[in-house]
Write an enzyme that holds these catalytic residues in place. Structure first.
Site, short mmCIF file in Angstrom:
data_model
loop_
_atom_site.label_atom_id
_atom_site.label_comp_id
_atom_site.label_asym_id
_atom_site.label_seq_id
_atom_site.Cartn_x
_atom_site.Cartn_y
_atom_site.Cartn_z
N ARG A 70 -12.47 -4.77 -6.12
CA ARG A 70 -12.03 -5.37 -4.86
C ARG A 70 -13.24 -5.62 -3.98
O ARG A 70 -14.06 -4.72 -3.75
CB ARG A 70 -11.07 -4.38 -4.18
CG ARG A 70 -10.19 -4.99 -3.14
CD ARG A 70 -9.20 -3.96 -2.60
NE ARG A 70 -9.87 -2.94 -1.80
CZ ARG A 70 -9.29 -2.26 -0.80
NH1 ARG A 70 -8.02 -2.49 -0.49
NH2 ARG A 70 -9.94 -1.36 -0.13
N PHE B 131 0.88 -1.16 0.00
CA PHE B 131 0.00 0.00 0.00
C PHE B 131 0.93 1.22 0.00
O PHE B 131 1.90 1.26 0.76
CB PHE B 131 -0.91 -0.01 1.23
CG PHE B 131 -1.91 1.12 1.21
CD1 PHE B 131 -3.05 1.02 0.42
CD2 PHE B 131 -1.71 2.27 1.93
CE1 PHE B 131 -3.97 2.06 0.37
CE2 PHE B 131 -2.62 3.32 1.89
CZ PHE B 131 -3.76 3.22 1.11
N ASP C 124 2.89 -5.04 8.34
CA ASP C 124 1.69 -4.22 8.27
C ASP C 124 0.50 -5.18 8.21
O ASP C 124 0.38 -5.97 7.27
CB ASP C 124 1.76 -3.34 7.01
CG ASP C 124 0.54 -2.43 6.87
OD1 ASP C 124 -0.54 -2.80 7.37
OD2 ASP C 124 0.69 -1.36 6.25
N TYR D 166 -9.90 0.32 11.40
CA TYR D 166 -11.21 0.67 10.82
C TYR D 166 -11.67 -0.29 9.73
O TYR D 166 -12.71 -0.08 9.13
CB TYR D 166 -11.22 2.11 10.30
CG TYR D 166 -10.01 2.53 9.49
CD1 TYR D 166 -9.84 2.12 8.17
CD2 TYR D 166 -9.06 3.37 10.05
CE1 TYR D 166 -8.74 2.52 7.44
CE2 TYR D 166 -7.95 3.78 9.31
CZ TYR D 166 -7.80 3.35 8.02
OH TYR D 166 -6.71 3.75 7.29
N LYS D 167 -10.89 -1.34 9.50
CA LYS D 167 -11.29 -2.33 8.50
C LYS D 167 -11.99 -3.48 9.23
O LYS D 167 -13.13 -3.34 9.65
CB LYS D 167 -10.08 -2.79 7.71
CG LYS D 167 -9.38 -1.64 6.95
CD LYS D 167 -8.18 -2.16 6.18
CE LYS D 167 -7.37 -1.01 5.57
NZ LYS D 167 -8.07 -0.29 4.50
#
Lengths: 396, 396
Positions: free
Chosen positions: B371, B126, B195, B220-221
């Site tokens: 996605r 990312f 990560d 927050y995922k």
């Protein structure tokens, strides 16, 4: 009724900001700690509920665009800018003050003329600024020198890269001369970084007018953004193209959703962003800033009332507290006073404990300071008189 | 009814996590974007309201102690730790993922044997991790080399200081072999930084067991902490005494209220803190973590259902979508699959727009990836079948 109590009532009756108090949730406590955590604005709970239930709960991911989450850091920055005397496009909200001090100081060293390797730091600074300055210095090949703000002009030299100062000292409440010090830093070819934590929202700052290079500040004191609400970073427009952040997160990329492996910084204040912003805390702050849109609320009006409140508190303390029991740390001169009064006494920690139990909330700063913050938006003169009276009782 | 629709109903009837869905606010939309922003847990609005109205509004400054605000970063870290396979005392919550990547990578270089000056970074990372790695390298005298995670063992050498890898690739959904790669990094005398943004809360991580040195992740995922909820930092217990943060804010001081000018780092996970934590966002996360206390909810159960959901989605896509219209990017092997399915097609951006309009929410990742995230806590098999069916309609 004593003279001072009568005076307090008269002052309250004449107070043009008196009605602003209704914008905050308050009770019988005399809250003199708004310089640590501002009181809750009445419109914030509803705003936060909307963010949680509708924006997150119903719109979910769509809110990043449809509820304006993505652009909140710069949009809210533009709402804070006028309170700092800054034109739009120079302030961005996000991260803690400490993280912003790091961005600003490393950025300042990188803006400074090549070869300069010293950072001057306010010797009485709130500790985090000093700790972060040491790290910024270590990581940019600089050294830190602690100096009294008044001694900065004499300490500046050809090695000075950046100077980190507080506009108001967190412990003493002393207001430093931002225009003169900034001018001296600039004249020496160095870069100024001002910490506005204890001044923004309480008095005039004038960042643009006075030529400040970089500034940071928190939003949970006089801006009432709530516990740990995000801090902000000001980068003067003329420096933005060369501002080189040590925290170049994807939110500061020119095209964040391009998902490019090569970093290309965005233009403008956005360059100071890092990662995904904390939306709940940020939008609570957004609502808290609404009070500044009232026609009767201005930084000038707030400053005038702040000085009247602290003058009156000092007068009441002088009248009620036995002579010699406390020392007044905060300067008497208006030009040197922030929006707080610090009193020194050996047993300050215990005194503050009793004071809080008696419904007057200030705070204790080690080793011997009683600290009282005066928030003009919601504090009245009768409360101030009562605080001094209760304090005198606890001190005798 | 088609075979697949019948199968979906059977799978839902047998789903031992089916009742967990009631812990979240959902509607008719098939929400396949929980890997970007998790859905709102039903207990969060009330918890946030209490934080705002009572803790901030009534207790104000007292809440830093009385409501446990001050210790929330390490307390909530200890709630996340078991989800990462970490014993207590090693995880602290706060700041964004980007800021934590900076702390972790600089910390990793400082933990590495003297003289090592190269940081290896997942070439498909990312973007923010790569940008921050460049900055960490620049500020520690290192260089960054981008490598495919599978090629890390061959790229390790006597110059390797640190290696930054993603457990699950954000774009492809590929799960990398954390145990083997961590062991290789350790064997080369380098420091591993993982990560976990796209893996924590969706599958087993095993930080302690596999000898991971440092790790970061967002909340927050799959942890459903809300928009921009704070990230976390894991520092392995054996490294904590030598962990040397580049962001030594006052919250990481051994005695933060001593207001000392000299920095002395706290022991333990607290050393990873920086400035004042964003309490509203942090305590929303705290409430969101409650679901993991249910006896039927475990990382193992979540992982098993995640694989069943993605298997079933791939089967439905294979059955409904015309052959050749999309390419499956996500690996078929369970050992290489995270909790998302990425499909490639040239018009992915437009397709995702139509799909969202039709009530199936995934997201588009430039240039050509559709996605779909699968959150086992609140997603059912009938929804998965419906998503594939609607997708097939939009693709034909």
């Amino acid at each position: 009724m004593s003279d001072l109590r009568e005076r307090a009532l008269e002052l309250d009756a004449a107070d043009e900001l008196a009605s602003v108090r209704a914008e905050f949730v308050l009770d019988d406590v005399v809250y003199l700690d708004g310089n640590s955590l501002g009181a809750l604005p009445v419109n914030v709970p509803g705003a936060v509920e909307d963010v949680v239930r509708r924006q997150w709960g119903e719109l979910r991911i769509r809110s990043w665009t449809e509820s304006g989450w993505w652009t909140a850091p710069e949009r809210i920055g533009d709402r804070i800018a006028p309170l700092l005397g800054a034109a739009a496009g120079q302030v961005v909200v996000g991260d803690s003050t400490s993280v912003n001090v790091f961005k600003a100081l490393v950025g300042a060293v990188r803006l400074a003329p090549e070869g300069r390797d010293e950072i001057l730091v306010d010797a009485a600074t709130f500790p985090t600024d000093g700790y972060i300055a040491e790290s910024a210095a270590r990581m940019t090949g600089c050294t830190v020198r602690a100096v009294d703000p008044g001694a900065v002009p004499g300490a500046l030299g050809p090695r000075t890269a950046a100077v980190l100062l507080n506009q108001v000292d967190y412990r003493t409440g002393r207001l430093h001369d931002l225009p003169a010090l900034t001018a001296a830093v600039r004249a020496a070819g160095a870069v100024s970084v001002w910490d506005l934590c204890h001044s923004a929202g309480a008095l005039e700052v004038g960042l643009d007018e006075h030529g400040v290079d970089l500034a940071v500040g928190c939003t949970y004191k006089f801006l009432n953004g709530g516990p740990g609400s995000p801090a902000y970073l000001y980068v003067r427009a003329e420096h933005q193209d060369r501002f080189d952040s040590p925290l170049p997160g994807w939110n500061s990329h020119a095209e964040p959703f391009g998902m490019r492996s090569a970093y290309e910084p965005a233009d403008g204040a956005v360059r100071g962003r890092v990662g995904t912003p904390d939306i709940l805390s940020m939008l609570a702050l957004d609502a808290a800033l609404d009070v500044w849109s009232r026609p009767d609320v201005s930084v000038a009006a707030v400053r005038a009332k702040s000085l009247a409140l602290t003058d009156f508190f000092l007068e009441c303390v002088g009248s009620y507290v036995p002579e010699g029991r406390v020392g007044v740390v905060t300067p008497a001169a208006h030009a040197e006073r922030g929006s707080q009064v610090a009193l020194r006494c050996a047993d300050a920690g215990e005194v503050m404990g009793r004071l809080i139990a008696a419904g007057v909330v200030g705070d204790f700063r080690a080793p011997d300071v009683l600290r009282f913050g005066f928030t003009p938006l919601y504090l009245g003169f009768a409360e101030v008189e009562r605080a001094a009276r209760v304090l005198a009782g606890e001190l005798s």
